[in-house]
Design an enzyme around this catalytic site. Structure first.
Site, PDB file in Angstrom:
ATOM      1  N   LYS A  63       0.860  -1.192   0.000  1.00  0.00           N
ATOM      2  CA  LYS A  63       0.000   0.000   0.000  1.00  0.00           C
ATOM      3  C   LYS A  63       0.895   1.239   0.000  1.00  0.00           C
ATOM      4  O   LYS A  63       1.919   1.269   0.701  1.00  0.00           O
ATOM      5  CB  LYS A  63      -0.887  -0.039   1.242  1.00  0.00           C
ATOM      6  CG  LYS A  63      -1.966   1.026   1.300  1.00  0.00           C
ATOM      7  CD  LYS A  63      -2.833   0.829   2.551  1.00  0.00           C
ATOM      8  CE  LYS A  63      -3.981   1.820   2.623  1.00  0.00           C
ATOM      9  NZ  LYS A  63      -4.835   1.587   3.814  1.00  0.00           N
ATOM     10  N   SER A  96      -9.718   1.499   2.711  1.00  0.00           N
ATOM     11  CA  SER A  96      -8.855   2.282   1.862  1.00  0.00           C
ATOM     12  C   SER A  96      -7.764   1.473   1.158  1.00  0.00           C
ATOM     13  O   SER A  96      -7.157   1.974   0.219  1.00  0.00           O
ATOM     14  CB  SER A  96      -8.170   3.380   2.682  1.00  0.00           C
ATOM     15  OG  SER A  96      -7.319   2.815   3.660  1.00  0.00           O
ATOM     16  N   SER A 148      -9.946  -0.782   6.945  1.00  0.00           N
ATOM     17  CA  SER A 148      -9.337  -0.567   5.629  1.00  0.00           C
ATOM     18  C   SER A 148      -8.577  -1.760   5.057  1.00  0.00           C
ATOM     19  O   SER A 148      -8.140  -1.706   3.895  1.00  0.00           O
ATOM     20  CB  SER A 148      -8.393   0.636   5.667  1.00  0.00           C
ATOM     21  OG  SER A 148      -9.113   1.833   5.592  1.00  0.00           O
TER      22      SER A 148
END
Lengths: 479, 100
Positions: free
Chosen positions: A74, A149, A173
């Site tokens: 990420k 996310s 997330s």
């Protein structure tokens, strides 16, 4: 091919890490223009790492338990010399001067980082639509969001771009995008994985965790990244969990609670979709068939989590994001004075959701409102810790849906923040309490899209979440 | 205008947060922040009595380490990422004479 199979083949010399990497880079090249899982693919750096792994094997050394396994990071994990943007204009082009501890641990285990994945700006969102680089699409249906996310990492794993991925989970997330994309995602106990080099959103809630296509791969990745780190003062000392060994233990004799308020029972939160509730109930039946005792459990304050979270997280974010001032790194918009430069830089650099949360947090912390909002939210956090502690007196783990619905269409919820925030209602409690939770795919909804079931456990019982998830995975059948 | 948060509150908070909003954004955020705070009415109305606050999920203690020199992040590498480095420092526009 699982990450375990790849690592075994590379370690034994049956397959070269370079060949494995090229195969995965080809998949990314073929489909990522459509999905946009990645902000950046670091093909050359990955090739150099893969060559080093192959050289180690040729020299008779063991590159580690994840030898040659491609992994997606990420884009809020610091990677030295490689752009790390948080999908924000304010960090466009910024190259960290150091690696996050997870990045160092992965390299030491032989994993090959192939790139940085898209996210909601600064991890604020539940759909990966709040990205300065545009949205990521769900590999199962490209008209739908991948969740967020950590939507880019979830999409990368679901699309087969990488067998493994790293995400961060502040209010769900990791778990919610894992559910939307039909993969396994796990949020460890707060402090189990070092946050050193994770760009902060809400520091008392943020936790890094694994994504994988199956539970055993997620466990193998968790085992590599978990453990004490002196560079993170909130990292738990003397906690070295090993999940891989627990996967065959089953659930015979285990006491499993269904959280009434988060699973459609009495006093339940609104908006839980009937098909998601049906899959959750089927998961409970499967666990009972595997020998577990099932109990209906009330966690009354769980319904207050959403409100508490959307005060605590923005409050912490407003403080953490004060550092983006155009002085030390990131975007600077020139202006005659430093104060005007700060304001001009932040105004140009942050997107609307980040501004919204900074403003909400600043308001919740401001004189006259602190006691009514932020102070109250912290007390609710205590209530939740007490209620979950009481629940865990009666049962070993808890079951809920991961998300209220399956993946929704792009654009459906961007206009109204509250409709987006309710996505996190089932995942938020474990961030406020610091407890571990895992999402495991369990069948599909009426629309044919994946459904995730969530297993929650007390602090430090991370291994137990994998143990129960392995049983659900075996019962859930092909997906 | 929302009953929860006024337009003036939004302008004030934006100033505190070093953000500049145009009129449309002020209207949008006034409505949206009002909706979010309306949702938080469930905890605003709660009688929490003498329940102590929890700011952190795990008990925290000060962490000390031995006072020995260890490698640091390289200064030049840090400054290379700054918008306006000069002579080993961060250059900024004038600070004096600004409005508070």
């Amino acid at each position: 091919m699982t990450a375990r199979d790849i690592a075994a083949a590379v370690r034994s010399g049956d397959r070269s890490a370079v060949a494995v990497l090229e195969e995965h880079l080809d998949r990314i090249a073929a489909r990522d223009e459509e999905l946009h899982a990645f902000n950046l693919v670091t093909a050359d750096a990955a090739r150099a790492e893969a060559e080093a792994v192959d050289a180690a094997v040729a020299a008779g050394a063991d590159p580690g338990p994840l030898a040659g396994v491609p992994i997606a990071l990420k884009d809020n994990m610091c990677t030295r010399g490689i752009p790390t943007t948080c999908s924000s204009k304010i960090l466009e082009g910024w190259c960290p001067p150091y690696d996050a501890t997870v990045v160092r641990r992965l390299r030491a285990a032989g994993a090959i980082a192939v790139g940085k994945t898209n996210l909601d700006e600064f991890a604020m969102g539940s759909s990966t639509e709040n990205s300065a680089n545009g949205p990521t699409r769900n590999p199962h249906d490209t008209s739908r969001v991948p969740g967020g996310s950590s939507g880019g990492t979830a999409a990368s794993v679901a699309a087969g771009f990488t067998p493994l991925g790293i995400g961060s989970d502040t209010g769900g997330s990791i778990r919610q995008p894992a559910a939307f994309c039909g993969v396994v995602g796990m949020k460890p106990t707060y402090g189990a994985v070092s946050r050193y080099g994770l760009i902060a959103f809400a520091s008392s809630l943020d936790q890094i965790g694994p994504f994988a296509q199956d539970v055993a791969d997620a466990a193998a990745l968790f085992d590599v990244i978990a453990g004490h780190d002196p560079l993170d003062s909130t990292s738990i000392v003397d906690f070295e969990p090993v999940a891989s060994d627990a996967l065959g233990r089953g659930v015979d004799g285990l006491r499993i609670g269904v959280v009434r308020e988060l699973s459609g029972g009495e006093g339940t939160v609104e908006g839980l979709s009937p098909d998601v509730l049906a899959r959750t109930q089927e998961a409970v039946v499967a666990l009972e068939a595997a020998g577990a005792t099932i109990e209906d459990i009330s966690v009354p304050s769980a319904t207050l989590g959403l409100s508490a979270y959307y005060l605590v997280a923005p409050a912490e974010a407003s403080s953490n994001l004060a550092r983006y001032d155009g002085v030390r790194y990131g975007l600077r918009v020139d202006a005659p004075t430093t104060g005007e430069m700060n304001t001009a830089s932040r105004t140009a650099g942050f997107g609307p959701e980040v501004k919204r949360r900074i403003m909400l947090g600043t308001y919740a912390l401001s004189a006259g409102y602190y006691d009514a909002f932020y102070g109250k939210a912290l007390k609710v956090r205590t209530m939740m810790l007490r209620d979950f502690a009481a629940a865990y007196e009666k049962v070993d783990v808890l079951i809920t849906p991961t998300a209220p619905t399956t993946a929704f269409p792009l654009g459906e919820r961007t206009a109204d923040p509250m409709t987006m925030y309710v996505n996190d209602v089932c995942t938020i409690p474990s961030n406020l309490t610091g407890h571990p939770g895992i999402s495991v795919p369990f069948g599909v909804g009426d629309d044919g899209l994946p459904v995730g079931v969530q297993v929650l456990a007390p602090a430090l019982d991370d291994v137990l979440t994998f143990q129960v998830a392995a049983v659900l995975e075996a019962a859930g059948g092909p997906r | 205008m929302s009953e929860r948060i006024s337009r003036a509150d939004v302008v004030h908070v934006a100033r505190l947060a070093r953000l500049r909003l145009d009129d449309d954004e002020i209207d949008l955020f006034t409505g949206q922040l009002g909706d979010i705070l309306a949702h938080a009415a469930d905890i605003e109305a709660l009688d929490v009595g003498d329940i102590p606050p929890t700011s952190h999920p795990l008990p925290l203690v000060n962490v000390m380490r031995a006072d020995v020199v260890t490698p640091s992040v390289d200064r030049d590498e840090v400054l290379a990422q700054a918008p306006a480095p000069e002579d080993g420092r961060f250059r900024v526009p004038p600070v004096l004479g600004e409005e508070p």
